[in-house]
Design a protein around this motif. Sequence first.
Motif, PDB file in Angstrom:
ATOM      1  N   ILE A   1      -4.429  -9.268  -2.874  1.00 19.59           N
ATOM      2  CA  ILE A   1      -3.990  -9.303  -3.250  1.00 19.59           C
ATOM      3  C   ILE A   1      -4.456  -9.307  -4.973  1.00 19.59           C
ATOM      4  N   ILE A   2      -4.385  -8.438  -5.719  1.00 17.96           N
ATOM      5  CA  ILE A   2      -5.374  -8.934  -7.281  1.00 17.96           C
ATOM      6  C   ILE A   2      -4.446  -8.589  -7.831  1.00 17.96           C
TER       7      ILE A   2
ATOM      8  N   SER B   1       1.027  -0.904   0.218  1.00 21.31           N
ATOM      9  CA  SER B   1       0.241   0.280  -0.189  1.00 21.31           C
ATOM     10  C   SER B   1       1.097   1.019  -0.168  1.00 21.31           C
ATOM     11  N   LYS B   2       2.027   0.752   0.437  1.00 22.58           N
ATOM     12  CA  LYS B   2       2.983   2.370   0.471  1.00 22.58           C
ATOM     13  C   LYS B   2       3.550   2.254  -0.395  1.00 22.58           C
TER      14      LYS B   2
ATOM     15  N   SER C   1      -6.920  -5.692  -3.446  1.00 19.42           N
ATOM     16  CA  SER C   1      -7.932  -5.204  -3.566  1.00 19.42           C
ATOM     17  C   SER C   1      -8.265  -4.834  -2.739  1.00 19.42           C
ATOM     18  N   MET C   2      -9.857  -4.314  -2.001  1.00 21.26           N
ATOM     19  CA  MET C   2     -10.595  -3.496  -1.186  1.00 21.26           C
ATOM     20  C   MET C   2     -10.217  -4.122   0.486  1.00 21.26           C
ATOM     21  N   LEU C   3     -10.563  -5.653   0.142  1.00 17.71           N
ATOM     22  CA  LEU C   3     -10.044  -6.550   1.246  1.00 17.71           C
ATOM     23  C   LEU C   3      -8.445  -6.019   1.603  1.00 17.71           C
ATOM     24  N   GLY C   4      -7.657  -6.028   0.989  1.00 21.10           N
ATOM     25  CA  GLY C   4      -6.061  -5.489   1.215  1.00 21.10           C
ATOM     26  C   GLY C   4      -6.032  -4.539   1.333  1.00 21.10           C
TER      27      GLY C   4
ATOM     28  N   LEU D   1      -1.510 -14.810  -0.317  1.00 19.64           N
ATOM     29  CA  LEU D   1      -2.295 -13.036  -0.339  1.00 19.64           C
ATOM     30  C   LEU D   1      -3.549 -13.166  -1.993  1.00 19.64           C
ATOM     31  N   ARG D   2      -2.880 -13.653  -2.550  1.00 22.49           N
ATOM     32  CA  ARG D   2      -3.385 -13.644  -4.016  1.00 22.49           C
ATOM     33  C   ARG D   2      -4.355 -14.744  -3.567  1.00 22.49           C
ATOM     34  N   ALA D   3      -4.428 -15.897  -3.390  1.00 21.40           N
ATOM     35  CA  ALA D   3      -5.476 -16.906  -3.453  1.00 21.40           C
ATOM     36  C   ALA D   3      -6.630 -16.375  -1.981  1.00 21.40           C
TER      37      ALA D   3
END
Length: 80
Positions: free
Chosen positions: A57-58, A16-17, A63-66, A51-53
Motif C-alpha cells: 500500500i502506498i 481493492s474492493k 501498489s501494483m504489488l498490492g 503493508l505500507r512498509a
Amino acid sequence: MEEMDIIKRVFLLAVSKREADESMQDTLESLVATGMFEGGMSEALQTLEELRASKHIIGDNLSMLGVTVANQAEQEFKQQ
C-alpha cells in the motif's frame, strides 16, 4: 517469497474492493467491525503500517504489488 498471512491478504482485498467514496478509515472501521482483528483498531492500524512498509500500500492505495496479491487472494477465495 514468504506467503503473506490471510489477515493481510483479506485487508488488501478489502482495499481493492472499496467504493470510490470510501476512505482508508472507512475500510479500517469495516474490517474491525467484522471482528477480523482481535486487537481492534490498533491491530488494524499496525497491519496497515506493515503493508505500507512492505510497499503493498502506498499512501491510501494499493501498489501494483498490492493489486497482484489482492487479485490472487480473490481467486483463491473463489476456489474455496
